[in-house]
Motif scaffolding. Sequence first.
Motif, PDB file in Angstrom:
ATOM      1  N   PRO A 230      63.402 -35.231 -45.372  1.00 33.45           N
ATOM      2  CA  PRO A 230      63.526 -36.500 -44.643  1.00 33.45           C
ATOM      3  C   PRO A 230      62.721 -37.649 -45.213  1.00 33.45           C
ATOM      4  O   PRO A 230      62.968 -38.806 -44.858  1.00 33.45           O
ATOM      5  CB  PRO A 230      63.062 -36.142 -43.225  1.00 33.45           C
ATOM      6  CG  PRO A 230      62.138 -34.994 -43.414  1.00 33.45           C
ATOM      7  CD  PRO A 230      62.709 -34.214 -44.560  1.00 33.45           C
ATOM      8  N   GLY A 231      61.761 -37.368 -46.095  1.00 36.06           N
ATOM      9  CA  GLY A 231      60.988 -38.452 -46.697  1.00 36.06           C
ATOM     10  C   GLY A 231      61.717 -39.154 -47.815  1.00 36.06           C
ATOM     11  O   GLY A 231      61.282 -40.223 -48.270  1.00 36.06           O
ATOM     12  N   GLY A 232      62.816 -38.570 -48.277  1.00 32.75           N
ATOM     13  CA  GLY A 232      63.644 -39.214 -49.291  1.00 32.75           C
ATOM     14  C   GLY A 232      62.931 -39.475 -50.608  1.00 32.75           C
ATOM     15  O   GLY A 232      63.386 -40.290 -51.410  1.00 32.75           O
ATOM     16  N   GLY A 233      61.805 -38.804 -50.842  1.00 35.80           N
ATOM     17  CA  GLY A 233      61.055 -39.008 -52.081  1.00 35.80           C
ATOM     18  C   GLY A 233      60.078 -40.165 -52.028  1.00 35.80           C
ATOM     19  O   GLY A 233      59.307 -40.360 -52.974  1.00 35.80           O
ATOM     20  N   LEU A 234      60.072 -40.937 -50.949  1.00 39.99           N
ATOM     21  CA  LEU A 234      59.171 -42.085 -50.840  1.00 39.99           C
ATOM     22  C   LEU A 234      57.936 -41.788 -50.006  1.00 39.99           C
ATOM     23  O   LEU A 234      56.898 -42.435 -50.183  1.00 39.99           O
ATOM     24  CB  LEU A 234      59.905 -43.290 -50.242  1.00 39.99           C
ATOM     25  CG  LEU A 234      61.027 -43.896 -51.095  1.00 39.99           C
ATOM     26  CD1 LEU A 234      61.546 -45.167 -50.425  1.00 39.99           C
ATOM     27  CD2 LEU A 234      60.543 -44.207 -52.505  1.00 39.99           C
ATOM     28  N   ALA A 235      58.032 -40.833 -49.077  1.00 40.55           N
ATOM     29  CA  ALA A 235      56.879 -40.500 -48.237  1.00 40.55           C
ATOM     30  C   ALA A 235      55.799 -39.840 -49.082  1.00 40.55           C
ATOM     31  O   ALA A 235      56.082 -38.933 -49.866  1.00 40.55           O
ATOM     32  CB  ALA A 235      57.310 -39.576 -47.107  1.00 40.55           C
ATOM     33  N   LYS A 236      54.579 -40.297 -48.937  1.00 42.04           N
ATOM     34  CA  LYS A 236      53.459 -39.744 -49.698  1.00 42.04           C
ATOM     35  C   LYS A 236      52.759 -38.608 -48.962  1.00 42.04           C
ATOM     36  O   LYS A 236      51.968 -37.868 -49.544  1.00 42.04           O
ATOM     37  CB  LYS A 236      52.456 -40.848 -50.019  1.00 42.04           C
ATOM     38  CG  LYS A 236      53.035 -41.968 -50.878  1.00 42.04           C
ATOM     39  CD  LYS A 236      52.029 -43.083 -51.085  1.00 42.04           C
ATOM     40  CE  LYS A 236      52.630 -44.216 -51.908  1.00 42.04           C
ATOM     41  NZ  LYS A 236      53.739 -44.902 -51.209  1.00 42.04           N
ATOM     42  N   SER A 237      53.043 -38.483 -47.684  1.00 38.46           N
ATOM     43  CA  SER A 237      52.483 -37.400 -46.867  1.00 38.46           C
ATOM     44  C   SER A 237      53.187 -37.476 -45.521  1.00 38.46           C
ATOM     45  O   SER A 237      54.022 -38.344 -45.285  1.00 38.46           O
ATOM     46  CB  SER A 237      50.969 -37.543 -46.683  1.00 38.46           C
ATOM     47  OG  SER A 237      50.681 -38.648 -45.832  1.00 38.46           O
ATOM     48  N   GLY A 238      52.822 -36.572 -44.629  1.00 36.00           N
ATOM     49  CA  GLY A 238      53.310 -36.689 -43.262  1.00 36.00           C
ATOM     50  C   GLY A 238      54.265 -35.590 -42.852  1.00 36.00           C
ATOM     51  O   GLY A 238      54.727 -34.782 -43.658  1.00 36.00           O
ATOM     52  N   GLY A 239      54.541 -35.568 -41.548  1.00 33.41           N
ATOM     53  CA  GLY A 239      55.467 -34.603 -40.983  1.00 33.41           C
ATOM     54  C   GLY A 239      56.081 -35.145 -39.716  1.00 33.41           C
ATOM     55  O   GLY A 239      55.708 -36.229 -39.239  1.00 33.41           O
ATOM     56  N   TYR A 240      57.025 -34.390 -39.175  1.00 36.70           N
ATOM     57  CA  TYR A 240      57.696 -34.821 -37.935  1.00 36.70           C
ATOM     58  C   TYR A 240      57.882 -33.624 -37.014  1.00 36.70           C
ATOM     59  O   TYR A 240      57.943 -32.466 -37.451  1.00 36.70           O
ATOM     60  CB  TYR A 240      59.055 -35.459 -38.233  1.00 36.70           C
ATOM     61  CG  TYR A 240      60.130 -34.442 -38.561  1.00 36.70           C
ATOM     62  CD1 TYR A 240      60.923 -33.881 -37.559  1.00 36.70           C
ATOM     63  CD2 TYR A 240      60.340 -34.020 -39.865  1.00 36.70           C
ATOM     64  CE1 TYR A 240      61.883 -32.926 -37.857  1.00 36.70           C
ATOM     65  CE2 TYR A 240      61.301 -33.073 -40.173  1.00 36.70           C
ATOM     66  CZ  TYR A 240      62.070 -32.524 -39.159  1.00 36.70           C
ATOM     67  OH  TYR A 240      63.027 -31.568 -39.459  1.00 36.70           O
ATOM     68  N   ILE A 241      57.972 -33.930 -35.734  1.00 38.64           N
ATOM     69  CA  ILE A 241      58.322 -32.963 -34.698  1.00 38.64           C
ATOM     70  C   ILE A 241      59.293 -33.681 -33.773  1.00 38.64           C
ATOM     71  O   ILE A 241      59.035 -34.823 -33.370  1.00 38.64           O
ATOM     72  CB  ILE A 241      57.076 -32.503 -33.913  1.00 38.64           C
ATOM     73  CG1 ILE A 241      56.032 -31.901 -34.863  1.00 38.64           C
ATOM     74  CG2 ILE A 241      57.458 -31.493 -32.838  1.00 38.64           C
ATOM     75  CD1 ILE A 241      54.638 -31.815 -34.276  1.00 38.64           C
ATOM     76  N   ALA A 242      60.416 -33.065 -33.450  1.00 37.95           N
ATOM     77  CA  ALA A 242      61.418 -33.716 -32.601  1.00 37.95           C
ATOM     78  C   ALA A 242      61.936 -32.717 -31.577  1.00 37.95           C
ATOM     79  O   ALA A 242      62.057 -31.521 -31.868  1.00 37.95           O
ATOM     80  CB  ALA A 242      62.573 -34.249 -33.452  1.00 37.95           C
ATOM     81  N   GLY A 243      62.242 -33.226 -30.379  1.00 33.12           N
ATOM     82  CA  GLY A 243      62.752 -32.318 -29.363  1.00 33.12           C
ATOM     83  C   GLY A 243      62.764 -32.929 -27.987  1.00 33.12           C
ATOM     84  O   GLY A 243      62.789 -34.158 -27.829  1.00 33.12           O
ATOM     85  N   LYS A 244      62.705 -32.065 -26.995  1.00 31.19           N
ATOM     86  CA  LYS A 244      62.719 -32.511 -25.608  1.00 31.19           C
ATOM     87  C   LYS A 244      61.417 -33.236 -25.280  1.00 31.19           C
ATOM     88  O   LYS A 244      60.345 -32.858 -25.735  1.00 31.19           O
ATOM     89  CB  LYS A 244      62.912 -31.313 -24.676  1.00 31.19           C
ATOM     90  CG  LYS A 244      64.303 -30.686 -24.804  1.00 31.19           C
ATOM     91  CD  LYS A 244      64.506 -29.559 -23.808  1.00 31.19           C
ATOM     92  CE  LYS A 244      65.940 -29.025 -23.893  1.00 31.19           C
ATOM     93  NZ  LYS A 244      66.154 -27.892 -22.958  1.00 31.19           N
ATOM     94  N   ARG A 245      61.538 -34.264 -24.453  1.00 30.32           N
ATOM     95  CA  ARG A 245      60.391 -35.128 -24.184  1.00 30.32           C
ATOM     96  C   ARG A 245      59.238 -34.361 -23.541  1.00 30.32           C
ATOM     97  O   ARG A 245      58.065 -34.574 -23.889  1.00 30.32           O
ATOM     98  CB  ARG A 245      60.823 -36.291 -23.287  1.00 30.32           C
ATOM     99  CG  ARG A 245      59.822 -37.433 -23.262  1.00 30.32           C
ATOM    100  CD  ARG A 245      60.394 -38.635 -22.539  1.00 30.32           C
ATOM    101  NE  ARG A 245      61.654 -39.077 -23.110  1.00 30.32           N
ATOM    102  CZ  ARG A 245      61.783 -39.796 -24.209  1.00 30.32           C
ATOM    103  NH1 ARG A 245      60.692 -40.144 -24.879  1.00 30.32           N
ATOM    104  NH2 ARG A 245      62.972 -40.169 -24.650  1.00 30.32           N
ATOM    105  N   THR A 246      59.521 -33.471 -22.590  1.00 28.60           N
ATOM    106  CA  THR A 246      58.440 -32.733 -21.929  1.00 28.60           C
ATOM    107  C   THR A 246      57.680 -31.858 -22.922  1.00 28.60           C
ATOM    108  O   THR A 246      56.452 -31.714 -22.821  1.00 28.60           O
ATOM    109  CB  THR A 246      59.004 -31.853 -20.806  1.00 28.60           C
ATOM    110  OG1 THR A 246      60.054 -31.011 -21.332  1.00 28.60           O
ATOM    111  CG2 THR A 246      59.579 -32.712 -19.678  1.00 28.60           C
TER     112      THR A 246
END
Length: 423
Positions: A230-246
């Motif tokens: 998901p960083g497309g080669g431009l992100a230098k670091s980082g991560g994501y978490i996605a899901g239900k709001r609760t």
Amino acid sequence: MISQSSLVAFVARIEQQVLPSFIHIAKQVEQNQRRVLDAFKAEYVQEFHFAASTGYGYGDTGRDALEAVYARVFGTEGAIVRPSITSGTHAIAASLFGVLRPGDELLYITGKPYDTLEEVIGEKGDGRGSLRDYGIVYNDVPLKAGRPDWEAISRSIGAKTKCIGIQRSRGYSDRPSFTVEEIAEMVRFVKEIKGDVIVFVDNCYGEFVETEEPPHRGADLIAGSLIKNPGGGLAKSGGYIAGKRTLLEQVAARLTAPGVGVEGGAMYGYTRDYFQGFFLAPHVVGEALKGAVLTAAVLEKLGFDTSPRWHDTRTDLIQQINFGSAEALVAFCQGIQMASPIDAHVVPVPGPMPGYEDPVIMAAGTFVQGSTIELSVDGPLRPPHTGYMQGGLTYAHVKIALETALAHMAAQGQIKDVPAGTI
């Protein structure tokens, strides 16, 4: 010795034969690009969203818009996208610590997860700070002939089973990766047994490889790294978490602190790269997929065993190649390094690596350290001497690197001739 020109001609001939797969990939890229573009438009992304935030990061509208875009694209109620998430392992650990409590059980139904999670779980190391240290029980159900063992899963789910873990990608295991449709089947199966169970999917290496993501088919929570797809080669670091709001509220309390949650967390000027990288991600993933297809087809024709095979359905970026000998694996990795934009002069050699019993050879001349959306290949020196290739920011680079690796293998006596005929 095989000439460079004959190897280039050989690769070009195989390339013509795999063009139908490239057309299929292009159609998927277009669908995913449309989905991402629609999300950008729906969230009214504007220039001011790229402004850097510092300190506590309160009121960062760019961060909020970015996370809303992620949520739309992944089909979730919300998302957390932060530079403070250091890796995919960190994103997964934060997710699991966020939703599990002492006495709960985490049950992986796709066999044991990545080696890097063993200390998170408490299977390795001294256990300090692990899930087990907090009284959280871990179990897994081994795969049966590479597929979920439905009967064993049914027997294993009990009253204390709070979270079901699914690893989408094969990682460095000798088993197939799981498609989104197969994950949907797993979600349906476990929810019929225990309706309130949380289904967590380790989505690393899988984003944008298909036209849907696991939450579109019922998964409650997913996580991944920004220096992968998901960083497309431009992100230098980082991560994501996605899901239900609760669930995200619980995860955010673990990731920052109770009472701070998603409201805190500065972006330090990363937001523009994250937006642009995510916009480019469908295209970049498509380029890497084309490179993997060509690599598989070429090496299959040369007599090497590959998984997935060039014409197989793909759900992640990882291309497994069984080279059959340590010499062939090392020569291929060295050839890939020779065609890297960074550290091309470095000659990788096998060496010890934490978590592995055998020496490991690694080729990774990447702009971002550890980036697996960029072209890299590695593998342990043990039979059947398997190399795991992933990434490639451009198809042209993967093709050139493949030609370079083949030439180096030929120079080392690991390729004797170039076969004629079709794949």
